[in-house]
Design an enzyme around this catalytic site. Structure first.
Site, PDB file in Angstrom:
ATOM      1  N   THR A 181       0.881  -1.170   0.000  1.00 44.00           N
ATOM      2  CA  THR A 181       0.000   0.000   0.000  1.00 44.00           C
ATOM      3  C   THR A 181       0.915   1.216   0.000  1.00 44.00           C
ATOM      4  O   THR A 181       1.616   1.479   0.978  1.00 44.00           O
ATOM      5  CB  THR A 181      -0.911   0.033   1.239  1.00 44.00           C
ATOM      6  OG1 THR A 181      -1.669  -1.176   1.276  1.00 44.00           O
ATOM      7  CG2 THR A 181      -1.856   1.214   1.179  1.00 44.00           C
ATOM      8  N   LYS A 186      -7.436   1.772  -3.346  1.00 42.92           N
ATOM      9  CA  LYS A 186      -7.122   1.379  -1.956  1.00 42.92           C
ATOM     10  C   LYS A 186      -7.336   2.562  -1.010  1.00 42.92           C
ATOM     11  O   LYS A 186      -7.766   2.396   0.133  1.00 42.92           O
ATOM     12  CB  LYS A 186      -5.680   0.867  -1.895  1.00 42.92           C
ATOM     13  CG  LYS A 186      -5.151   0.545  -0.507  1.00 42.92           C
ATOM     14  CD  LYS A 186      -5.718  -0.735   0.090  1.00 42.92           C
ATOM     15  CE  LYS A 186      -5.159  -0.968   1.502  1.00 42.92           C
ATOM     16  NZ  LYS A 186      -5.645  -2.182   2.116  1.00 42.92           N
ATOM     17  N   LYS A 210       0.070   5.484   8.139  1.00 37.48           N
ATOM     18  CA  LYS A 210       0.782   5.621   6.850  1.00 37.48           C
ATOM     19  C   LYS A 210      -0.245   5.740   5.717  1.00 37.48           C
ATOM     20  O   LYS A 210      -0.166   6.641   4.879  1.00 37.48           O
ATOM     21  CB  LYS A 210       1.682   4.392   6.652  1.00 37.48           C
ATOM     22  CG  LYS A 210       2.517   4.373   5.398  1.00 37.48           C
ATOM     23  CD  LYS A 210       2.062   3.362   4.341  1.00 37.48           C
ATOM     24  CE  LYS A 210       1.882   1.941   4.806  1.00 37.48           C
ATOM     25  NZ  LYS A 210       1.370   1.054   3.762  1.00 37.48           N
TER      26      LYS A 210
HETATM   27  P1  NAP Z   1       5.231  -6.332   7.689  1.00 38.21           P
HETATM   28  O1  NAP Z   1       4.805  -7.584   8.352  1.00 38.21           O
HETATM   29  O2  NAP Z   1       5.825  -5.243   8.521  1.00 38.21           O
HETATM   30  O3  NAP Z   1       6.269  -6.747   6.529  1.00 38.21           O
HETATM   31  C1  NAP Z   1       6.944  -5.793   5.762  1.00 38.21           C
HETATM   32  C2  NAP Z   1       7.878  -6.523   4.823  1.00 38.21           C
HETATM   33  O4  NAP Z   1       8.570  -5.578   4.017  1.00 38.21           O
HETATM   34  C3  NAP Z   1       8.959  -7.333   5.556  1.00 38.21           C
HETATM   35  O5  NAP Z   1       9.254  -8.476   4.788  1.00 38.21           O
HETATM   36  C4  NAP Z   1      10.146  -6.358   5.554  1.00 38.21           C
HETATM   37  O6  NAP Z   1      11.400  -6.996   5.663  1.00 38.21           O
HETATM   38  C5  NAP Z   1       9.991  -5.755   4.183  1.00 38.21           C
HETATM   39  N1  NAP Z   1      10.631  -4.436   4.086  1.00 38.21           N
HETATM   40  C6  NAP Z   1      10.256  -3.291   4.687  1.00 38.21           C
HETATM   41  N2  NAP Z   1      11.076  -2.301   4.359  1.00 38.21           N
HETATM   42  C7  NAP Z   1      11.991  -2.815   3.507  1.00 38.21           C
HETATM   43  C8  NAP Z   1      13.102  -2.272   2.820  1.00 38.21           C
HETATM   44  N3  NAP Z   1      13.408  -0.965   2.930  1.00 38.21           N
HETATM   45  N4  NAP Z   1      13.810  -3.092   2.036  1.00 38.21           N
HETATM   46  C9  NAP Z   1      13.490  -4.397   1.923  1.00 38.21           C
HETATM   47  N5  NAP Z   1      12.460  -4.970   2.541  1.00 38.21           N
HETATM   48  C10 NAP Z   1      11.716  -4.188   3.334  1.00 38.21           C
HETATM   49  O7  NAP Z   1       4.040  -5.646   6.869  1.00 38.21           O
HETATM   50  P2  NAP Z   1       2.722  -6.324   6.255  1.00 38.21           P
HETATM   51  O8  NAP Z   1       1.662  -6.327   7.292  1.00 38.21           O
HETATM   52  O9  NAP Z   1       3.073  -7.580   5.546  1.00 38.21           O
HETATM   53  O10 NAP Z   1       2.295  -5.185   5.201  1.00 38.21           O
HETATM   54  C11 NAP Z   1       2.991  -5.030   3.977  1.00 38.21           C
HETATM   55  C12 NAP Z   1       2.242  -4.023   3.121  1.00 38.21           C
HETATM   56  O11 NAP Z   1       0.899  -4.483   2.910  1.00 38.21           O
HETATM   57  C13 NAP Z   1       2.127  -2.628   3.735  1.00 38.21           C
HETATM   58  O12 NAP Z   1       2.197  -1.645   2.737  1.00 38.21           O
HETATM   59  C14 NAP Z   1       0.738  -2.651   4.385  1.00 38.21           C
HETATM   60  O13 NAP Z   1       0.186  -1.345   4.504  1.00 38.21           O
HETATM   61  C15 NAP Z   1      -0.009  -3.502   3.385  1.00 38.21           C
HETATM   62  N6  NAP Z   1      -1.199  -4.196   3.909  1.00 38.21           N
HETATM   63  C16 NAP Z   1      -1.131  -4.860   5.113  1.00 38.21           C
HETATM   64  C17 NAP Z   1      -2.275  -5.497   5.598  1.00 38.21           C
HETATM   65  C18 NAP Z   1      -2.255  -6.226   6.936  1.00 38.21           C
HETATM   66  O14 NAP Z   1      -3.328  -6.576   7.427  1.00 38.21           O
HETATM   67  N7  NAP Z   1      -1.094  -6.507   7.531  1.00 38.21           N
HETATM   68  C19 NAP Z   1      -3.467  -5.466   4.859  1.00 38.21           C
HETATM   69  C20 NAP Z   1      -3.499  -4.814   3.642  1.00 38.21           C
HETATM   70  C21 NAP Z   1      -2.352  -4.173   3.182  1.00 38.21           C
HETATM   71  P3  NAP Z   1      12.014  -7.395   7.111  1.00 38.21           P
HETATM   72  O15 NAP Z   1      11.457  -8.755   7.430  1.00 38.21           O
HETATM   73  O16 NAP Z   1      13.471  -7.397   6.916  1.00 38.21           O
HETATM   74  O17 NAP Z   1      11.548  -6.324   8.086  1.00 38.21           O
END
Ligand code: NAP
Length: 289
Positions: free
Chosen positions: A98, A173, A241
Site C-alpha cells: 500500500t 485502496k 501511513k
Molecule cells: P510487515 O509484516 O511489517 O512486513 C513488511 C515486509 O517488508 C517485511 O518483509 C520487511 O522486511 C519488508 N521491508 C520493509 N522495508 C523494507 C526495505 N526498505 N527493504 C526491503 N524490505 C523491506 O508488513 P505487512 O503487514 O506484511 O504489510 C505489507 C504491506 O501491505 C504494507 O504496505 C501494508 O500497509 C499492506 N497491507 C497490510 C495489511 C495487513 O493486514 N497486515 C493489509 C493490507 C495491506 P524485514 O522482514 O526485513 O523487516
C-alpha cells in the site's frame, strides 16, 4: 506455470508467496531483507531464496513485492541491487504494497524505460485474507500485462480488477481506507456508548447487525473491541501511513476528508497510548481512557 519472485515476506507477503507455490504451482524465488525469514520460508515451502532483489528477479517472468511504504518500495526496485536491474524487457513487476499513487506512476515510468511492465496492486483482506488466499486486489497499469498477471495473482485472491491507468490501484485502496476510518470510529463510539448504558453488547450486535448498521468491522471486531483486545491484524502505524497517503492525495485533488483527517489524529492518540502495533479497532481504547 510461471517463474516468479516474491520480495518481502512480512505478515502479508509470507503467506502470499506460499500460495503462489502451493496453489498456483509456480516456481518461486523469495527475497527478504532479514534473511532468516526467507530461509524459514524455503525450509517450509521449498523453492529458492536470494540475498538481493536483483538476484531474486533475474530470470523471472514476474516479480511480486509487498513491503512497507514508498521508500521501501524504491529500495527493492531501483539501484544496483534493485529488482529492475535484474529483470528483462517483456517481464512484469506486480506491487502489492500500500503506497502512494505517485510512487506507482514513478516506478511505472522507470520500469517502462527498461521495457518492464509495472502494475500497482494493493490488497484488502488483512492477514486472514492473505493466509486464506482470499485477498481483494485493486490494480493500475496497462491491460496487456494485467491480463497476464491476473491468473497468477489468482493464487491468493478471491477478486482482482484493473481499475485504470498506473496509480489507479493505489487510488482505489485509498477509497477503501477512507471508508474504513470513519466506520471504525462510529463502531467504537457505538460500543463504548452501549457499555456506558449498561447494555449487553453481544445482544445489541446480534440485533443491529441484521439491520442498516451492519458491517464487516461490526461482525468481526465488536467482541474484541468490547473486551479491549487489539491484537487482530492491521496495525495502527500502518493505518496512519495509509491515511497520510489519502490526505496528501486529497490536498492535491481537492477532495474534502474532514472525518478521515480527524480519525488520523485519533490514531495518533492511540500511538501515544502505546498502541502502535495494536490493530485499527483500538480507536475504542481512547474513548475509554
Ligand atoms: P510487515 O509484516 O511489517 O512486513 C513488511 C515486509 O517488508 C517485511 O518483509 C520487511 O522486511 C519488508 N521491508 C520493509 N522495508 C523494507 C526495505 N526498505 N527493504 C526491503 N524490505 C523491506 O508488513 P505487512 O503487514 O506484511 O504489510 C505489507 C504491506 O501491505 C504494507 O504496505 C501494508 O500497509 C499492506 N497491507 C497490510 C495489511 C495487513 O493486514 N497486515 C493489509 C493490507 C495491506 P524485514 O522482514 O526485513 O523487516
Amino acid at each position: 506455470m510461471a517463474r516468479v519472485a516474491f520480495l518481502g515476506l512480512g505478515v502479508m507477503g509470507y503467506p502470499m508467496a506460499a500460495h503462489l507455490k502451493a496453489r498456483g504451482g509456480h516456481e518461486v524465488t523469495v527475497y527478504n531483507r532479514t534473511a532468516a525469514k526467507s530461509l524459514k520460508w524455503v525450509a517450509e515451502h521449498g523453492g529458492r531464496s536470494m540475498p538481493t532483489p536483483r538476484e531474486a528477479a533475474e530470470g523471472q517472468d514476474m516479480v511480486f513485492a509487498c513491503v512497507g511504504n514508498d521508500d521501501d518500495l524504491r529500495q527493492v526496485t531501483l539501484g544496483e541491487d534493485g529488482a529492475f536491474a535484474g529483470m528483462k524487457a517483456g517481464t512484469i513487476f506486480v506491487d502489492h504494497t500500500t503506497a502512494s499513487a505517485d510512487v506507482a506512476r514513478e516506478l511505472y515510468a522507470e520500469a517502462a524505460k527498461r521495457g518492464i511492465a509495472f502494475i500497482d496492486a494493493p490488497v484488502s483482506g488483512g492477514q486472514a485474507g492473505a493466509e486464506n488466499g482470499a485477498l481483494t486486489v485493486m490494480c493500475g497499469g496497462d491491460p496487456e500485462p494485467y491480463a497476464a498477471a491476473e491468473p497468477v495473482i489468482a493464487a491468493f485472491a478471491k477478486a482482482c480488477r484493473l481499475m485504470g491507468a498506473p496509480g489507479a490501484g493505489q487510488l482505489t485502496k485509498m477509497v477503501n481506507q477512507i471508508c474504513i476510518a470513519g466506520l471504525v470510529q462510529g463502531l467504537a463510539e457505538g460500543i463504548a456508548f452501549g457499555q456506558k448504558a449498561g447494555l449487553n453488547i453481544a445482544d445489541v450486535i446480534a440485533v443491529i447487525s441484521k439491520g442498516a448498521a451492519q458491517s464487516w468491522q461490526m461482525e468481526n471486531r465488536y467482541q474484541t473491541m468490547a473486551d479491549d483486545k487489539f491484537d487482530f491484524g492491521f496495525a495502527v502505524d500502518w493505518m496512519r501511513k495509509d491515511l497520510g497517503i489519502c490526505l496528501e492525495e486529497a490536498r492535491r485533488n481537492g477532495a474534502h476528508l474532514p472525518v478521515t483527517a480527524l480519525v488520523d489524529q485519533f490514531y495518533s492518540d492511540v500511538q501515544a497510548m502505546g498502541g502502535k502495533r495494536w490493530d485499527t479497532s483500538s480507536l475504542i481504547a481512547r474513548l475509554k481512557r
